[in-house]
Write an enzyme that holds these catalytic residues in place. Sequence first.
Site, PDB file in Angstrom:
ATOM      1  N   GLY A   8      14.262  -0.337  20.448  1.00 39.89           N
ATOM      2  CA  GLY A   8      14.940   0.026  20.969  1.00 39.89           C
ATOM      3  C   GLY A   8      15.303   1.210  22.175  1.00 39.89           C
ATOM      4  O   GLY A   8      14.434   2.482  21.305  1.00 39.89           O
ATOM      5  N   TYR A  11      19.047   5.987  24.248  1.00 40.46           N
ATOM      6  CA  TYR A  11      19.811   7.189  24.627  1.00 40.46           C
ATOM      7  C   TYR A  11      18.638   7.814  23.369  1.00 40.46           C
ATOM      8  O   TYR A  11      17.962   8.849  22.715  1.00 40.46           O
ATOM      9  CB  TYR A  11      20.891   7.633  24.497  1.00 40.46           C
ATOM     10  CG  TYR A  11      20.548   7.805  25.982  1.00 40.46           C
ATOM     11  CD1 TYR A  11      21.045   8.486  26.891  1.00 40.46           C
ATOM     12  CD2 TYR A  11      21.907   6.713  26.254  1.00 40.46           C
ATOM     13  CE1 TYR A  11      21.460   8.593  27.774  1.00 40.46           C
ATOM     14  CE2 TYR A  11      21.681   6.118  27.721  1.00 40.46           C
ATOM     15  CZ  TYR A  11      21.924   7.636  29.200  1.00 40.46           C
ATOM     16  OH  TYR A  11      22.507   7.313  30.076  1.00 40.46           O
ATOM     17  N   ASP A  33      11.384  -1.891  23.891  1.00 37.39           N
ATOM     18  CA  ASP A  33      12.519  -3.121  24.597  1.00 37.39           C
ATOM     19  C   ASP A  33      12.322  -4.336  24.865  1.00 37.39           C
ATOM     20  O   ASP A  33      11.320  -4.353  26.304  1.00 37.39           O
ATOM     21  CB  ASP A  33      13.260  -2.116  25.541  1.00 37.39           C
ATOM     22  CG  ASP A  33      14.875  -1.576  25.371  1.00 37.39           C
ATOM     23  OD1 ASP A  33      15.494  -1.349  24.652  1.00 37.39           O
ATOM     24  OD2 ASP A  33      14.982  -3.105  25.742  1.00 37.39           O
ATOM     25  N   VAL A  86      18.823  -0.238  18.257  1.00 42.62           N
ATOM     26  CA  VAL A  86      19.836  -0.776  19.378  1.00 42.62           C
ATOM     27  C   VAL A  86      20.972  -0.584  20.097  1.00 42.62           C
ATOM     28  O   VAL A  86      21.379  -0.423  19.012  1.00 42.62           O
ATOM     29  CB  VAL A  86      18.970  -2.889  18.963  1.00 42.62           C
ATOM     30  CG1 VAL A  86      17.424  -3.114  19.327  1.00 42.62           C
ATOM     31  CG2 VAL A  86      19.973  -3.258  17.362  1.00 42.62           C
ATOM     32  N   THR A  90      31.200  -2.327  19.595  1.00 40.32           N
ATOM     33  CA  THR A  90      32.566  -2.489  19.004  1.00 40.32           C
ATOM     34  C   THR A  90      32.358  -3.361  19.033  1.00 40.32           C
ATOM     35  O   THR A  90      32.752  -4.515  19.917  1.00 40.32           O
ATOM     36  CB  THR A  90      33.415  -1.375  19.144  1.00 40.32           C
ATOM     37  OG1 THR A  90      32.949  -0.275  19.118  1.00 40.32           O
ATOM     38  CG2 THR A  90      34.929  -1.814  18.567  1.00 40.32           C
ATOM     39  N   LEU A 223      33.768  15.544  13.839  1.00 30.32           N
ATOM     40  CA  LEU A 223      33.117  16.302  14.735  1.00 30.32           C
ATOM     41  C   LEU A 223      34.561  16.337  15.818  1.00 30.32           C
ATOM     42  O   LEU A 223      35.255  16.752  16.117  1.00 30.32           O
ATOM     43  CB  LEU A 223      32.194  15.790  15.459  1.00 30.32           C
ATOM     44  CG  LEU A 223      31.145  16.789  15.129  1.00 30.32           C
ATOM     45  CD1 LEU A 223      30.018  16.669  15.486  1.00 30.32           C
ATOM     46  CD2 LEU A 223      31.154  18.469  14.879  1.00 30.32           C
ATOM     47  N   CYS A 272      29.110   7.654  21.158  1.00 28.31           N
ATOM     48  CA  CYS A 272      29.703   7.485  19.424  1.00 28.31           C
ATOM     49  C   CYS A 272      30.768   7.737  18.887  1.00 28.31           C
ATOM     50  O   CYS A 272      31.201   7.164  17.929  1.00 28.31           O
ATOM     51  CB  CYS A 272      28.422   8.750  18.587  1.00 28.31           C
ATOM     52  SG  CYS A 272      26.687   8.430  18.882  1.00 28.31           S
TER      53      CYS A 272
HETATM   54  C1  UDX Z   1      28.075  12.840  18.995  1.00 22.76           C
HETATM   55  C2  UDX Z   1      27.727  13.989  17.923  1.00 22.76           C
HETATM   56  O1  UDX Z   1      27.668  15.759  18.708  1.00 22.76           O
HETATM   57  C3  UDX Z   1      26.230  13.982  17.543  1.00 22.76           C
HETATM   58  O2  UDX Z   1      25.598  14.892  16.235  1.00 22.76           O
HETATM   59  C4  UDX Z   1      25.846  11.891  16.976  1.00 22.76           C
HETATM   60  O3  UDX Z   1      24.348  11.937  17.499  1.00 22.76           O
HETATM   61  C5  UDX Z   1      26.467  11.601  18.961  1.00 22.76           C
HETATM   62  O4  UDX Z   1      28.117  11.735  18.853  1.00 22.76           O
HETATM   63  P1  UDX Z   1      27.045  13.203  21.936  1.00 22.76           P
HETATM   64  O5  UDX Z   1      28.980  12.453  22.323  1.00 22.76           O
HETATM   65  O6  UDX Z   1      26.130  12.890  22.883  1.00 22.76           O
HETATM   66  O7  UDX Z   1      26.788  13.590  20.341  1.00 22.76           O
HETATM   67  O8  UDX Z   1      28.187  14.690  22.399  1.00 22.76           O
HETATM   68  P2  UDX Z   1      28.869  16.303  22.194  1.00 22.76           P
HETATM   69  O9  UDX Z   1      28.574  17.211  22.184  1.00 22.76           O
HETATM   70  O10 UDX Z   1      29.191  15.672  20.318  1.00 22.76           O
HETATM   71  O11 UDX Z   1      30.781  15.643  22.776  1.00 22.76           O
HETATM   72  C6  UDX Z   1      31.576  14.773  22.761  1.00 22.76           C
HETATM   73  C7  UDX Z   1      32.599  14.701  23.464  1.00 22.76           C
HETATM   74  O12 UDX Z   1      33.058  15.849  22.799  1.00 22.76           O
HETATM   75  C8  UDX Z   1      32.114  14.927  24.940  1.00 22.76           C
HETATM   76  O13 UDX Z   1      32.943  14.133  25.699  1.00 22.76           O
HETATM   77  C9  UDX Z   1      32.437  16.806  25.354  1.00 22.76           C
HETATM   78  O14 UDX Z   1      32.699  16.846  26.286  1.00 22.76           O
HETATM   79  C10 UDX Z   1      33.829  16.429  24.529  1.00 22.76           C
HETATM   80  N1  UDX Z   1      33.958  17.962  23.584  1.00 22.76           N
HETATM   81  C11 UDX Z   1      32.964  18.604  22.669  1.00 22.76           C
HETATM   82  C12 UDX Z   1      35.411  18.319  23.374  1.00 22.76           C
HETATM   83  O15 UDX Z   1      36.388  17.694  24.731  1.00 22.76           O
HETATM   84  N2  UDX Z   1      35.184  19.522  23.617  1.00 22.76           N
HETATM   85  C13 UDX Z   1      34.788  20.157  22.232  1.00 22.76           C
HETATM   86  O16 UDX Z   1      35.124  21.641  22.267  1.00 22.76           O
HETATM   87  C14 UDX Z   1      33.338  19.339  22.037  1.00 22.76           C
HETATM   88  P1  ADP Z   2      21.789   3.691  21.795  1.00 20.78           P
HETATM   89  O1  ADP Z   2      21.991   5.423  22.830  1.00 20.78           O
HETATM   90  O2  ADP Z   2      21.388   3.793  19.612  1.00 20.78           O
HETATM   91  O3  ADP Z   2      19.971   4.913  22.283  1.00 20.78           O
HETATM   92  P2  ADP Z   2      21.356   2.071  24.034  1.00 20.78           P
HETATM   93  O4  ADP Z   2      22.289   1.438  25.067  1.00 20.78           O
HETATM   94  O5  ADP Z   2      21.089   3.302  25.480  1.00 20.78           O
HETATM   95  O6  ADP Z   2      21.904   2.889  22.593  1.00 20.78           O
HETATM   96  O7  ADP Z   2      19.460   1.645  23.771  1.00 20.78           O
HETATM   97  C1  ADP Z   2      19.472   0.450  22.894  1.00 20.78           C
HETATM   98  C2  ADP Z   2      18.321  -0.643  23.647  1.00 20.78           C
HETATM   99  O8  ADP Z   2      18.224  -1.396  22.725  1.00 20.78           O
HETATM  100  C3  ADP Z   2      18.899  -1.075  24.847  1.00 20.78           C
HETATM  101  O9  ADP Z   2      17.685  -0.643  25.756  1.00 20.78           O
HETATM  102  C4  ADP Z   2      18.498  -1.947  24.547  1.00 20.78           C
HETATM  103  O10 ADP Z   2      17.698  -2.893  26.053  1.00 20.78           O
HETATM  104  C5  ADP Z   2      17.325  -2.273  23.842  1.00 20.78           C
HETATM  105  N1  ADP Z   2      17.449  -3.684  22.139  1.00 20.78           N
HETATM  106  C6  ADP Z   2      18.666  -4.051  22.310  1.00 20.78           C
HETATM  107  N2  ADP Z   2      18.639  -5.427  21.360  1.00 20.78           N
HETATM  108  C7  ADP Z   2      16.623  -5.573  21.653  1.00 20.78           C
HETATM  109  C8  ADP Z   2      16.330  -6.351  20.833  1.00 20.78           C
HETATM  110  N3  ADP Z   2      16.307  -7.591  20.270  1.00 20.78           N
HETATM  111  N4  ADP Z   2      14.307  -5.660  21.279  1.00 20.78           N
HETATM  112  C9  ADP Z   2      14.370  -4.732  21.791  1.00 20.78           C
HETATM  113  N5  ADP Z   2      15.387  -4.080  22.387  1.00 20.78           N
HETATM  114  C10 ADP Z   2      16.547  -4.272  21.855  1.00 20.78           C
END
Ligand code: UDX
Ligand code: ADP
Length: 480
Positions: A8, A11, A33, A86, A90, A223, A272
């Site tokens: 995978g 991100y 991937d 990967v 939901t 959070l 997340c």
């Molecule tokens: C989050 C967690 O922070 C991280 O630890 C986990 O691994 C993945 O999920 P991320 O989704 O990248 O990270 O962004 P984050 O900075 O947490 O922001 C999430 C959302 O909350 C964004 O839409 C942000 O704009 C919003 N947010 C954040 C608010 O609306 N207010 C705040 O004070 C902080």
């Molecule tokens: P995350 O935010 O958790 O990193 P992403 O959606 O950005 O999730 O990345 C997940 C990646 O996993 C995608 O690029 C997708 O093509 C890859 N992937 C999914 N299933 C498989 C698999 N069976 N083998 C290899 N890559 C996979």
Amino acid sequence: MVKICCIGAGYVGGPTMAVIALKCPDIEVVVVDIFEPRIIAWNSDHLPIYEPGLDDVVKQCRGENLFFSKDVEKHVAEADIVFVSVNTPTKTQGLGAGKAADLTYWESAARMIADVSKSDKIVVEKSTVPVKTAEAIEKILTHNSKGINFQILSNPEFLAEGTAIQDLFKPDRVLIGGRETPEGQKAIQALKDVYAHWVPVDRIICTNLWSAELSKLAANAFLAQRISSVNAMSALCEATGADVSQVSHAIGKDTRIGPKFLNASVGFGGSCFQKDILNLVYICECNGLPEVASYWKQVVQVNEYQKTRFVNRMVSSMFNTVSGKKIAILGFAFKKDTGDTRETPAIGVCQGLLGDKAILSIYDPQVSQEQIQRDLSMHKSELDRPPHLQPASPTAIKQVSCVWDAYEAAKGAHGICILTEWDEFKTLDYQKIYDDMQKPAFVFDGRNVVDVDKLRQIGFIVYSTGKPLDAWLKDMPAVA
Ligand code: UDX
Ligand code: ADP
């Protein structure tokens, strides 16, 4: 030489492996991937994700001890440690639809690992998964093991987009969960040794598998809860004349509460928060804890309410209809410094406005027109799939155009709507923007980025989430 393979290249997998390769020159890291365009991009000058500092890290070790490949099976077979990162969207149908995580991609990765392995392996859960997934994966691996020993570890990722590289360089903590058997402890130690190349050992926390899996869900739920709490407070601020920024500042000075994550907004987004809370809700329900489930469900409900409230404020202030009106949307990513749009509140807000027949002109410095059209025209269940399983070209929505400049977006518009807190939106020439707009000209700031007083002096009618209301808005209902 220890060999790591990460399944995978998304991100999480991409940046995490790039930093491991940089900090561990004695380890070979291959990211694989099945989606070939992503691998091609990782091997090019235009990486598939925008993350400050990432280009630099990749440039330093790509071709040395960091490789990106579509040859999934070969590299899994050769690895000592296999990270699995990967997609875990939901579920959209069947048991647990709308709440439980869909483990299809995880399961197929696990079966493939069992299939191609010829030597013992440590398999590391990196993508967020429901508690007890490790147990299920362990069963798949051991029932297909052909005598090979697999140790499962949970090593959840806490990086946030936009600061991923800094988060990886200096993590608050690294969490490793494993079996409490001698083999399990040995596997934990092997992964600890990888991180100990640059993370102080007192920041590496070792737990049992379930604690590690649950801690990830719990961290994101806490959070997200903070944001929903401050967003719920923002509605009350608007009703009473309090200013949510002042309230946040005041409560954040209490060291037990702390100042971070108290910015009111149009709602949280990202891959997340929502997913993990729904997961938590599902686990509570499955374990006969409906009261606990409904406690966490409220965090998501408040987030939905905040988006609806925002759209209703917009529509009711603009004479109860936005039909045929041009609205400039500034920002589409779920937060600044990322091009990611997963679960961005912009989708809900734009769809709400389109539902009332508005014409949208959208500008985001990092999100492409193609992505915006996909997000607004495709169903969420399609968007959550891995890229190679998504429809190739969705039908473009005619009322939506994407432009590459905030001024262009606002030209001739009736209203401006700020949905991502990009720094550049703070320093726009709002007088110039006002002059080119229809009157009365509205600004709806879902991120508290504009100087409300300054904009009102120019002549705008301004709504900024949780701030004292403009006289114009006072008599209009927040939720019609
Ligand atoms: C989050 C967690 O922070 C991280 O630890 C986990 O691994 C993945 O999920 P991320 O989704 O990248 O990270 O962004 P984050 O900075 O947490 O922001 C999430 C959302 O909350 C964004 O839409 C942000 O704009 C919003 N947010 C954040 C608010 O609306 N207010 C705040 O004070 C902080
Ligand atoms: P995350 O935010 O958790 O990193 P992403 O959606 O950005 O999730 O990345 C997940 C990646 O996993 C995608 O690029 C997708 O093509 C890859 N992937 C999914 N299933 C498989 C698999 N069976 N083998 C290899 N890559 C996979």
